[in-house]
Design an enzyme around this catalytic site. Structure first.
Site: not given
Ligand SMILES: Cc1ncc(COP(=O)(O)O)c(C=O)c1O
Length: 259
Positions: A206
């Site tokens: 991210k």
């Molecule tokens: C669009 C989107 N939503 C939610 C998430 C979930 O985040 P995390 O991997 O920190 O749980 C991601 C992570 O890749 C994402 O790209």
């Protein structure tokens, strides 16, 4: 680093990032300041946000700083973007049998968060930017629709103005999945702060990263309290008073254990 202009670098503005980017955007920017910050935490043994031998309160400081940056009064850090989505859904009262409108194109975590609540994801068509198309929403609304989840993919904003107008007209909550768009704005307003709740991810790929991590933001104190309570066993630590009492109790217990 911070930039002093909103003009994109591609249009001649000051670049926000000067080192080469790769797939691991946030990680690619790790430098001496980040190493020093991690060492400071390790040296103080301040590994938990609410208490410890030499509490540095780094998480609280981060929440204050990012809330100010985004322009919201309430921000709650958590363990992942998926956790942030779940906190948001719970804060909004989304539960079994409720319907949540999600884009047909997204990372699976957006949909999994809905399913984990026992709610039903309703897939809406996306536009040419692969973002939820506001024009696709109204035909999908039913009496069970509880929330709409726009997902700002790859730093690109969902067209929030018509989406919010539809949501407000029908009394449906909006949870912005801002996992991939921390720092992006829509007509000058930071993404994640336009709907009722915004959820961010700080996972490795991210825009900013702590390896894993997440954040919930909102303008609504009640939604904030509900999200925070869910994130930590019914809210054992959500307010400063609780922190003081707990630190006191921990000191008493350690004193007793040490005789
Ligand atoms: C669009 C989107 N939503 C939610 C998430 C979930 O985040 P995390 O991997 O920190 O749980 C991601 C992570 O890749 C994402 O790209």
């Amino acid at each position: 680093m911070s930039v002093t202009t909103d003009t994109l670098a591609i249009h001649g503005g000051e670049p926000a990032v000067t080192r080469p980017l790769n797939h691991y955007k946030g990680a690619a920017q790790v430098g001496e300041a980040e190493k020093a910050a991690v060492l400071e935490v390790l040296t103080a043994q301040s590994l938990f946000r609410y208490y410890g031998p030499n509490l540095l309160e780094k998480t609280a400081a981060f929440e204050t700083a990012i809330a100010a940056h985004l322009g919201v009064p309430f921000a709650a850090a958590c363990s992942s973007g998926t956790a942030a989505l779940r906190m948001g859904l719970i804060a909004l009262g989304v539960g079994a049998g409720d319907e949540v409108i999600v884009p047909a194109t997204t990372f699976i975590a957006s949909v999994n968060a809905v399913v984990t609540q026992g709610a039903v994801p309703i897939f809406a068509e996306v536009d040419e930017y692969l973002c939820l198309d506001p024009a696709a929403i109204e035909p999908l609304l039913t009496e069970r629709t509880r929330a709409i989840m726009p997902v700002h993919l790859n730093g690109v904003a969902v067209d929030m103005e018509p989406l919010m107008a539809i949501a407000r007209r029908h009394g449906v909550a909006v949870l912005e999945d801002t996992a991939q768009a921390c720092g992006s704005a829509y007509h000058g307003t930071k993404l994640g702060t336009i709907g009722d709740v915004g959820a961010f991810s700080f996972q490795l790929e991210k825009n900013i990263t702590s390896g894993d991590g997440g954040l919930v933001v909102t303008h609504d104190e009640e939604l904030y309290k509900r999200a925070v309570k869910y994130s930590d066993q019914g809210g054992q630590f959500p307010i400063q008073a609780a922190v003081c009492v707990t630190s006191w109790a921990v000191r008493r217990i350690s004193a007793r254990t040490c005789g």
